[in-house]
Design a protein around this motif. Structure first.
Motif, PDB file in Angstrom:
ATOM      1  N   ALA A 188      82.251  10.770  -0.853  1.00 28.97           N
ATOM      2  CA  ALA A 188      82.198  12.063  -0.169  1.00 28.97           C
ATOM      3  C   ALA A 188      82.998  11.987   1.116  1.00 28.97           C
ATOM      4  N   ARG A 189      83.583  13.105   1.504  1.00 24.25           N
ATOM      5  CA  ARG A 189      84.350  13.202   2.736  1.00 24.25           C
ATOM      6  C   ARG A 189      83.449  13.740   3.845  1.00 24.25           C
ATOM      7  N   MET A 190      83.311  12.998   4.927  1.00 26.98           N
ATOM      8  CA  MET A 190      82.452  13.399   6.037  1.00 26.98           C
ATOM      9  C   MET A 190      83.029  14.618   6.745  1.00 26.98           C
ATOM     10  N   PRO A 191      82.218  15.632   7.040  1.00 27.19           N
ATOM     11  CA  PRO A 191      82.738  16.853   7.661  1.00 27.19           C
ATOM     12  C   PRO A 191      82.982  16.677   9.163  1.00 27.19           C
ATOM     13  N   SER A 192      84.054  17.258   9.643  1.00 28.41           N
ATOM     14  CA  SER A 192      84.360  17.286  11.086  1.00 28.41           C
ATOM     15  C   SER A 192      84.310  15.902  11.719  1.00 28.41           C
ATOM     16  N   ALA A 193      84.865  14.918  11.008  1.00 31.17           N
ATOM     17  CA  ALA A 193      84.773  13.526  11.463  1.00 31.17           C
ATOM     18  C   ALA A 193      86.099  13.025  12.026  1.00 31.17           C
ATOM     19  N   ARG A 194      86.814  13.870  12.735  1.00 31.70           N
ATOM     20  CA  ARG A 194      88.126  13.495  13.256  1.00 31.70           C
ATOM     21  C   ARG A 194      88.047  12.460  14.364  1.00 31.70           C
ATOM     22  N   GLU A 195      86.849  12.216  14.893  1.00 28.75           N
ATOM     23  CA  GLU A 195      86.674  11.196  15.927  1.00 28.75           C
ATOM     24  C   GLU A 195      85.805  10.033  15.451  1.00 28.75           C
ATOM     25  N   ALA A 196      85.739   9.847  14.139  1.00 28.35           N
ATOM     26  CA  ALA A 196      85.014   8.706  13.568  1.00 28.35           C
ATOM     27  C   ALA A 196      85.993   7.559  13.348  1.00 28.35           C
ATOM     28  N   TYR A 197      85.757   6.443  14.037  1.00 28.83           N
ATOM     29  CA  TYR A 197      86.649   5.279  13.954  1.00 28.83           C
ATOM     30  C   TYR A 197      85.837   4.022  13.646  1.00 28.83           C
ATOM     31  N   VAL A 198      86.550   2.937  13.423  1.00 28.94           N
ATOM     32  CA  VAL A 198      85.886   1.678  13.108  1.00 28.94           C
ATOM     33  C   VAL A 198      85.036   1.181  14.288  1.00 28.94           C
ATOM     34  N   THR A 199      85.320   1.638  15.488  1.00 29.56           N
ATOM     35  CA  THR A 199      84.599   1.185  16.677  1.00 29.56           C
ATOM     36  C   THR A 199      83.326   1.966  16.965  1.00 29.56           C
ATOM     37  N   ASN A 200      83.127   3.120  16.326  1.00 35.80           N
ATOM     38  CA  ASN A 200      81.962   3.928  16.691  1.00 35.80           C
ATOM     39  C   ASN A 200      81.179   4.483  15.502  1.00 35.80           C
ATOM     40  N   THR A 201      81.564   4.155  14.287  1.00 30.55           N
ATOM     41  CA  THR A 201      80.894   4.701  13.108  1.00 30.55           C
ATOM     42  C   THR A 201      79.753   3.789  12.681  1.00 30.55           C
ATOM     43  N   ASN A 202      78.545   4.363  12.580  1.00 27.43           N
ATOM     44  CA  ASN A 202      77.352   3.616  12.178  1.00 27.43           C
ATOM     45  C   ASN A 202      76.769   4.234  10.919  1.00 27.43           C
ATOM     46  N   LEU A 203      76.454   3.367   9.962  1.00 25.32           N
ATOM     47  CA  LEU A 203      75.957   3.769   8.650  1.00 25.32           C
ATOM     48  C   LEU A 203      74.611   3.116   8.387  1.00 25.32           C
ATOM     49  N   THR A 204      73.675   3.858   7.774  1.00 23.75           N
ATOM     50  CA  THR A 204      72.412   3.252   7.387  1.00 23.75           C
ATOM     51  C   THR A 204      71.864   3.945   6.149  1.00 23.75           C
ATOM     52  N   LEU A 205      70.794   3.370   5.575  1.00 19.22           N
ATOM     53  CA  LEU A 205      70.129   3.907   4.402  1.00 19.22           C
ATOM     54  C   LEU A 205      68.638   4.015   4.678  1.00 19.22           C
ATOM     55  N   ALA A 206      68.036   5.119   4.253  1.00 20.52           N
ATOM     56  CA  ALA A 206      66.593   5.284   4.199  1.00 20.52           C
ATOM     57  C   ALA A 206      66.273   5.780   2.801  1.00 20.52           C
ATOM     58  N   LYS A 207      65.005   5.975   2.487  1.00 21.14           N
ATOM     59  CA  LYS A 207      64.631   6.321   1.115  1.00 21.14           C
ATOM     60  C   LYS A 207      65.399   7.535   0.612  1.00 21.14           C
ATOM     61  N   GLY A 208      66.231   7.322  -0.401  1.00 19.14           N
ATOM     62  CA  GLY A 208      66.955   8.394  -1.051  1.00 19.14           C
ATOM     63  C   GLY A 208      68.091   8.986  -0.255  1.00 19.14           C
ATOM     64  N   VAL A 209      68.418   8.435   0.924  1.00 15.28           N
ATOM     65  CA  VAL A 209      69.372   9.072   1.834  1.00 15.28           C
ATOM     66  C   VAL A 209      70.343   8.053   2.412  1.00 15.28           C
ATOM     67  N   VAL A 210      71.617   8.456   2.514  1.00 13.45           N
ATOM     68  CA  VAL A 210      72.653   7.718   3.235  1.00 13.45           C
ATOM     69  C   VAL A 210      72.997   8.535   4.474  1.00 13.45           C
ATOM     70  N   ALA A 211      72.922   7.934   5.666  1.00 18.23           N
ATOM     71  CA  ALA A 211      73.169   8.659   6.924  1.00 18.23           C
ATOM     72  C   ALA A 211      74.265   7.963   7.717  1.00 18.23           C
ATOM     73  N   VAL A 212      75.168   8.759   8.300  1.00 14.73           N
ATOM     74  CA  VAL A 212      76.279   8.237   9.084  1.00 14.73           C
ATOM     75  C   VAL A 212      76.372   9.018  10.385  1.00 14.73           C
TER      76      VAL A 212
ATOM     77  N   GLY B 190      82.181  -3.376  18.718  1.00 13.37           N
ATOM     78  CA  GLY B 190      81.556  -2.262  18.013  1.00 13.37           C
ATOM     79  C   GLY B 190      82.088  -2.037  16.616  1.00 13.37           C
ATOM     80  N   PHE B 191      82.848  -2.990  16.082  1.00 13.89           N
ATOM     81  CA  PHE B 191      83.437  -2.819  14.758  1.00 13.89           C
ATOM     82  C   PHE B 191      82.367  -2.739  13.667  1.00 13.89           C
ATOM     83  N   PHE B 192      82.620  -1.886  12.685  1.00 10.28           N
ATOM     84  CA  PHE B 192      81.884  -1.832  11.418  1.00 10.28           C
ATOM     85  C   PHE B 192      80.419  -1.435  11.558  1.00 10.28           C
TER      86      PHE B 192
END
Length: 486
Positions: free
Chosen positions: A178-202, A333-335
């Motif tokens: 999926a393509r993240m909406p309005s993510a023009r300022e999401a870079y390798v130095t500030n993007t955080n990803l996690t998982l909770a039950k049934g959900v992927v959050a960024v 802050g990478f990855f």
């Protein structure tokens, strides 16, 4: 052929070292085996099987024999030289019952867990470089990553990280992207990803988005330009959001527990003004690591998971403790680093923190202290040994899994569990690490150290070839399992 020959020689050296150190340990009257026996929870403590889309929290059982054997021995070739400006980054390491999966550059590699082989089961080529990963894995062996699409190379948007990919780790199949909406300022130095039950959050500090694990359908996303923006999330048994409010020196932080499906806040905890940075080493139970007036973590704050009220503040005591928050990749802050405090492990009732390393040769290299999560009082201490530091890895039920590295030719390195209430230590695995690799493999700020189903995996986060021998293959992942469990 030369690389394969060297690999076989190295494997034989590892096997010989493991056998020798274990034999010495056992012959010494079991001094290393402080206790033995089953290390599984009682029947009364067992619960119903979790759903497939819950985040796994496995309880380990001590192998039949603590003697270790190599079960993964994976090498990479065609790497940049050590003197090159950038190594090949290798973020993300995940293990299932039969596959060790490793993120490397623009791909994820699945390696069969099998003694005596280096067999790649699958390779998933991504649309670009990995930007963010999470250590969380679902009960049925799935996880997510964020990718920087290579299609933008040469454009002004080349560095944007806005593609989420959901992966089956057993098969290497891309389940959806999926393509993240309005993510023009999401870079390798500030993007955080996690998982909770049934959900992927960024979250990326300028916005956030959550997806349904099954379908990839967008569930909710935050609006850009809001007064408070999501810096990122912590997942697992719950979903916490770290929000930054305001700008510059006047900015403050708050932590919210969210309903994963809707993004609505169940409670909000406002972090005191003057805090420079916040990490979330645990979402369930909620624990914050805060840098008050400095860039280094000064305190851990434990919260009530039901209503977000503060339970205790645990001081890091100046130079006493080493929570290692954000220490990976030279603190760049990478990855995704919001959940990464490599010196802190949080259990149901306790918080475990490592001390700083000591310089006295006759004293323990360091130690781990257990704090009561409700009161903040100390409840136990596990000493390392001289030249044998201890590293907290993760919880296994109510016990802490610990790596104790050894630089000795006599005593082996070990993975053991520790019960701070009784002082009981149960050995899981005894093994040797390659002497020229041990410093990097045993350092949690430089390598992923994953314990899963009776095995421990050491996986480097940066890969580079020796300047003098640039064509030689380089060790990427080393896995140790019980010799009696093959």
């Amino acid at each position: 052929m030369a690389a394969d020959g060297e690999r076989r020689k190295r494997r034989r050296r590892l096997f010989g070292t493991v056998a020798a150190v274990v034999a010495v340990a056992l012959a010494a009257g079991g001094a290393l085996l402080l206790s033995t026996g089953d290390d599984t929870p009682s029947a009364a403590g067992r619960t119903a099987a979790p759903a497939a889309d819950e985040i796994r929290q496995t309880t380990e059982k001590a192998p039949a024999s603590p003697e270790g054997q190599v079960v993964v021995d994976h090498y990479e070739q065609d790497l940049p030289k050590e003197s090159a400006p950038s190594p090949r980054y290798a973020p993300g390491t995940w293990a299932t019952g039969r596959i060790l999966a490793k993120g490397i550059g623009t791909r994820i590699v699945g390696i069969r867990i099998e003694p005596g082989t280096d067999d790649t089961a699958w390779t998933l080529q991504l649309d670009g470089h990995l930007c963010a990963t999470s250590g969380h894995v679902t009960v049925d062996g799935r996880t997510a990553v964020v990718v920087q699409p290579s299609s933008r190379k040469g454009t002004k948007d080349a560095g944007i990280c806005d593609e989420v990919v959901f992966v089956d780790l057993n098969t290497g199949k891309k389940l959806w992207s999926a393509r993240m909406p309005s993510a023009r300022e999401a870079y390798v130095t500030n993007t955080n990803l996690t998982l909770a039950k049934g959900v992927v959050a960024v979250g990326w500090g300028h916005g956030s988005v959550a997806y349904d694990m099954k379908s990839g359908r967008r569930l909710w996303n935050s609006t850009t330009g809001a007064k408070c923006v999501d810096k990122g999330f912590a997942g697992g048994g719950a979903l916490l959001a770290l929000e930054s409010c305001g700008e510059g020196s006047d900015s403050t932080y708050r932590v919210q527990r969210l309903d994963p499906r809707t993004g609505r806040a169940r409670w909000t905890y406002k972090v005191a003004a003057g805090v420079q940075d916040v990490y979330l080493p645990s979402a369930d139970p909620p624990v914050l690591a805060v840098a008050a007036g400095d860039i280094l973590v000064t305190d851990l704050i434990t919260l009530d998971g039901d209503d977000g009220t503060k339970l205790a503040t645990i001081s890091m005591g100046g130079d006493a403790y080493d929570p290692r928050c954000g220490d990976r990749y030279f603190s760049a802050g990478f990855f995704g680093d919001l959940e990464n405090c490599d010196g802190v492990v949080v259990g149901r009732d306790q918080v475990f923190v490592t001390s700083k390393e000591q310089s006295d040769i006759d004293q323990p290299e360091n130690w781990i202290v257990a704090f009561d999560r409700t009161t903040g009082k100390t409840e136990g201490k596990l000493d390392g040994r001289s030249l044998e530091p201890v590293v907290p890895l993760r919880m296994s039920g109510d016990r802490l899994l610990v790596l104790r590295s050894s630089l000795s030719d006599i005593e082996p390195s070990a993975v053991l569990s520790w019960d701070p209430r009784t002082g009981r230590q149960t050995p899981y695995l005894l093994f040797g690490l390659p002497s020229d690799e041990q410093g990097e493999l045993g350092d949690p700020t430089r390598s992923d150290i994953v314990v899963e189903r009776g095995r421990v995996f050491f996986a480097k986060r940066e890969l580079a070839a020796d300047d003098k021998h640039p064509k030689d293959a380089v060790l990427s992942v080393l896995g140790i399992g019980g010799a009696g469990n093959s």
